[in-house]
Design a protein around this motif. Structure first.
Motif, PDB file in Angstrom:
ATOM      1  N   SER A 176      23.001  27.048  47.519  1.00 35.22           N
ATOM      2  CA  SER A 176      23.119  26.910  46.063  1.00 35.22           C
ATOM      3  C   SER A 176      23.099  28.296  45.445  1.00 35.22           C
ATOM      4  O   SER A 176      22.766  29.288  46.103  1.00 35.22           O
ATOM      5  CB  SER A 176      21.964  26.085  45.504  1.00 35.22           C
ATOM      6  OG  SER A 176      20.744  26.792  45.611  1.00 35.22           O
ATOM      7  N   MET A 177      23.451  28.374  44.162  1.00 30.92           N
ATOM      8  CA  MET A 177      23.424  29.658  43.467  1.00 30.92           C
ATOM      9  C   MET A 177      22.002  30.209  43.381  1.00 30.92           C
ATOM     10  O   MET A 177      21.786  31.417  43.437  1.00 30.92           O
ATOM     11  CB  MET A 177      24.010  29.512  42.058  1.00 30.92           C
ATOM     12  CG  MET A 177      25.526  29.509  42.003  1.00 30.92           C
ATOM     13  SD  MET A 177      26.268  30.968  42.768  1.00 30.92           S
ATOM     14  CE  MET A 177      25.595  32.275  41.732  1.00 30.92           C
ATOM     15  N   LYS A 178      21.011  29.323  43.255  1.00 26.46           N
ATOM     16  CA  LYS A 178      19.620  29.762  43.212  1.00 26.46           C
ATOM     17  C   LYS A 178      19.235  30.463  44.512  1.00 26.46           C
ATOM     18  O   LYS A 178      18.512  31.463  44.506  1.00 26.46           O
ATOM     19  CB  LYS A 178      18.699  28.566  42.961  1.00 26.46           C
ATOM     20  CG  LYS A 178      18.825  27.967  41.563  1.00 26.46           C
ATOM     21  CD  LYS A 178      17.879  26.797  41.395  1.00 26.46           C
ATOM     22  CE  LYS A 178      18.018  26.193  39.990  1.00 26.46           C
ATOM     23  NZ  LYS A 178      17.133  25.025  39.799  1.00 26.46           N
TER      24      LYS A 178
ATOM     25  N   THR B 185      32.153  30.420  42.630  1.00 20.74           N
ATOM     26  CA  THR B 185      31.735  31.691  42.028  1.00 20.74           C
ATOM     27  C   THR B 185      32.265  32.865  42.838  1.00 20.74           C
ATOM     28  O   THR B 185      32.786  33.842  42.290  1.00 20.74           O
ATOM     29  CB  THR B 185      30.196  31.769  41.946  1.00 20.74           C
ATOM     30  OG1 THR B 185      29.709  30.672  41.168  1.00 20.74           O
ATOM     31  CG2 THR B 185      29.756  33.084  41.309  1.00 20.74           C
ATOM     32  N   TYR B 186      32.138  32.764  44.174  1.00 18.00           N
ATOM     33  CA  TYR B 186      32.634  33.830  45.037  1.00 18.00           C
ATOM     34  C   TYR B 186      34.153  33.969  44.893  1.00 18.00           C
ATOM     35  O   TYR B 186      34.676  35.086  44.812  1.00 18.00           O
ATOM     36  CB  TYR B 186      32.282  33.550  46.498  1.00 18.00           C
ATOM     37  CG  TYR B 186      32.835  34.598  47.451  1.00 18.00           C
ATOM     38  CD1 TYR B 186      32.160  35.797  47.652  1.00 18.00           C
ATOM     39  CD2 TYR B 186      34.039  34.391  48.121  1.00 18.00           C
ATOM     40  CE1 TYR B 186      32.673  36.766  48.503  1.00 18.00           C
ATOM     41  CE2 TYR B 186      34.562  35.356  48.959  1.00 18.00           C
ATOM     42  CZ  TYR B 186      33.866  36.530  49.154  1.00 18.00           C
ATOM     43  OH  TYR B 186      34.382  37.492  49.986  1.00 18.00           O
TER      44      TYR B 186
ATOM     45  N   ASN C 242      38.823  36.942  43.310  1.00 20.81           N
ATOM     46  CA  ASN C 242      40.142  36.978  42.679  1.00 20.81           C
ATOM     47  C   ASN C 242      40.255  38.102  41.648  1.00 20.81           C
ATOM     48  O   ASN C 242      41.364  38.584  41.377  1.00 20.81           O
ATOM     49  CB  ASN C 242      40.453  35.628  42.015  1.00 20.81           C
ATOM     50  CG  ASN C 242      40.730  34.543  43.037  1.00 20.81           C
ATOM     51  OD1 ASN C 242      41.144  34.823  44.160  1.00 20.81           O
ATOM     52  ND2 ASN C 242      40.478  33.292  42.673  1.00 20.81           N
ATOM     53  N   TYR C 243      39.135  38.507  41.074  1.00 23.94           N
ATOM     54  CA  TYR C 243      39.143  39.624  40.132  1.00 23.94           C
ATOM     55  C   TYR C 243      38.968  40.973  40.845  1.00 23.94           C
ATOM     56  O   TYR C 243      38.882  42.012  40.188  1.00 23.94           O
ATOM     57  CB  TYR C 243      38.041  39.441  39.082  1.00 23.94           C
ATOM     58  CG  TYR C 243      38.487  38.597  37.910  1.00 23.94           C
ATOM     59  CD1 TYR C 243      39.088  39.175  36.795  1.00 23.94           C
ATOM     60  CD2 TYR C 243      38.343  37.215  37.930  1.00 23.94           C
ATOM     61  CE1 TYR C 243      39.524  38.409  35.718  1.00 23.94           C
ATOM     62  CE2 TYR C 243      38.775  36.427  36.857  1.00 23.94           C
ATOM     63  CZ  TYR C 243      39.361  37.038  35.763  1.00 23.94           C
ATOM     64  OH  TYR C 243      39.793  36.266  34.704  1.00 23.94           O
TER      65      TYR C 243
ATOM     66  N   ALA D 168      40.914  30.265  51.204  1.00 25.26           N
ATOM     67  CA  ALA D 168      39.578  30.429  50.636  1.00 25.26           C
ATOM     68  C   ALA D 168      38.530  29.902  51.611  1.00 25.26           C
ATOM     69  O   ALA D 168      38.809  29.022  52.426  1.00 25.26           O
ATOM     70  CB  ALA D 168      39.478  29.664  49.320  1.00 25.26           C
ATOM     71  N   PRO D 169      37.308  30.432  51.578  1.00 22.53           N
ATOM     72  CA  PRO D 169      36.249  29.944  52.470  1.00 22.53           C
ATOM     73  C   PRO D 169      35.905  28.498  52.153  1.00 22.53           C
ATOM     74  O   PRO D 169      35.864  28.101  50.989  1.00 22.53           O
ATOM     75  CB  PRO D 169      35.073  30.876  52.167  1.00 22.53           C
ATOM     76  CG  PRO D 169      35.351  31.417  50.805  1.00 22.53           C
ATOM     77  CD  PRO D 169      36.833  31.519  50.705  1.00 22.53           C
ATOM     78  N   SER D 170      35.659  27.721  53.211  1.00 24.67           N
ATOM     79  CA  SER D 170      35.382  26.298  53.016  1.00 24.67           C
ATOM     80  C   SER D 170      33.903  25.970  53.136  1.00 24.67           C
ATOM     81  O   SER D 170      33.487  24.873  52.764  1.00 24.67           O
ATOM     82  CB  SER D 170      36.168  25.464  54.039  1.00 24.67           C
ATOM     83  OG  SER D 170      35.806  25.825  55.361  1.00 24.67           O
TER      84      SER D 170
END
Length: 245
Positions: free
Chosen positions: A71-73, A7-8, A13-14, A200-202
Motif C-alpha cells: 500500500s502507499m502507507k 502512482t509509480y 511517465n513524467y 508497466a509493472p503488474s
C-alpha cells in the motif's frame, strides 16, 4: 497495490524516476574534483557513499514493508525508515564497504543472468511453478540468481580481504555502480526500451527488483557486463599511461 502501481506509473511517465536514477549514475561516475565542486565539500567519496546507501536502503525497506502489506502507507513508511537507517549507517560506519558489497552483488547477479539466459535455464519452468505459468515472469529463477549473487559476494569479500585485495573494489565501485544505474534505467526488464508498447509493472516484485538495477531484459542482458569490462579496461589503460598506481 493498484494505488502503488498507479502512482509509480504516473511518476515514471513524467520522467521523475528516470531523472533520479540517471542523475545518481552520472554523479557516481564523476571524478572526485567534480564532486567536490558540486558538493562544495572535500569529501566526494563520502557524498557518493551517502547517495548509494540512501538509495538502496530506502528501496530495500520499501520492498520489505511492501511485501508485508502492499500500500502507499507501506511505501511512505519504507521511505522514512530507510532514510533513518541510511543516516545511521553513513554516520557511524568506519568504512564504505557496503557500497563495495552492492557493486559485487550486482556484478555477480549480472554474471548469473548472463549464464542463465545464455543457457536458457528457467527454474520456474523446471519446477512448473504457478507464478511462472500465470504471470509469465520467472520469480524462481530470479530468487536463484539473487541467492547465487549473495553467496559469491560474501565469498569474494572474505577472499579479497584475506589477500588484502579489497582496495581494487574500493577504487572501482562507484564508477561501476554509476554505470549500473544508467544502464539499469535504460534496459531494466519492467520497461522494455525495444518494445513499441510499454510494459508497466503488474505487481510489487516487478516494480522493486529492477529498481535495484538488476534483472535486465532478455534482449540486452549482456550489455552491462560488456560495458563494465570495456570501461574498466579503459580506466586501467588511462591510469597506466598517466603513471598512476
Amino acid at each position: 497495490m493498484n494505488e502503488v502501481l498507479d502512482t509509480y506509473d504516473f511518476i515514471y511517465n513524467y520522467g521523475i524516476v528516470t531523472l533520479i536514477r540517471i542523475t545518481i549514475g552520472i554523479i557516481l561516475i564523476l571524478s572526485k574534483k567534480s564532486i567536490s565542486m558540486l558538493n562544495n565539500k572535500n569529501t566526494p567519496k563520502r557524498f557518493k557513499y551517502t547517495l548509494v546507501t540512501t538509495y538502496y536502503v530506502v528501496i530495500l525497506w520499501c520492498m520489505f514493508f511492501g511485501w508485508i502489506y502492499p500500500s502507499m502507507k507501506s511505501v511512505i513508511l519504507g521511505i522514512i525508515v530507510g532514510i533513518v537507517f541510511s543516516f545511521i549507517i553513513v554516520k557511524y560506519s568506519a568504512t564504505e564497504h557496503m557500497a563495495g558489497w552492492i557493486f559485487l552483488f550486482i556484478s555477480f547477479y549480472e554474471i548469473a543472468e548472463f549464464v542463465f539466459y545464455g543457457l536458457d535455464i528457467s527454474f520456474g519452468e523446471i519446477l512448473k511453478s504457478k507464478s511462472y505459468i500465470y504471470d509469465d515472469f520467472d520469480y524462481d529463477t530470479v530468487k536463484v540468481k539473487i541467492a547465487v549473487a549473495l553467496f559469491l559476494t560474501v565469498v569474494s569479500y572474505v577472499l579479497l580481504k584475506k589477500k588484502d585485495k579489497w582496495r581494487i573494489i574500493e577504487e572501482e565501485k562507484y564508477f561501476g555502480l554509476g554505470i549500473y544505474f544508467i544502464l539499469g534505467t535504460i534496459f531494466a526488464a519492467v520497461y522494455d526500451p525495444f518494445s513499441v508498447l510499454v510494459q508497466a509493472p503488474s505487481d510489487w516484485k516487478e516494480l522493486c527488483i529492477p529498481l535495484l538495477n538488476i534483472n535486465y531484459d532478455k534482449e540486452c542482458f549482456g550489455i552491462p557486463l560488456n560495458v563494465i569490462c570495456v570501461a574498466t579496461l579503459y580506466r586501467a589503460f588511462k591510469r597506466v599511461n598517466m603513471g598512476e598506481e
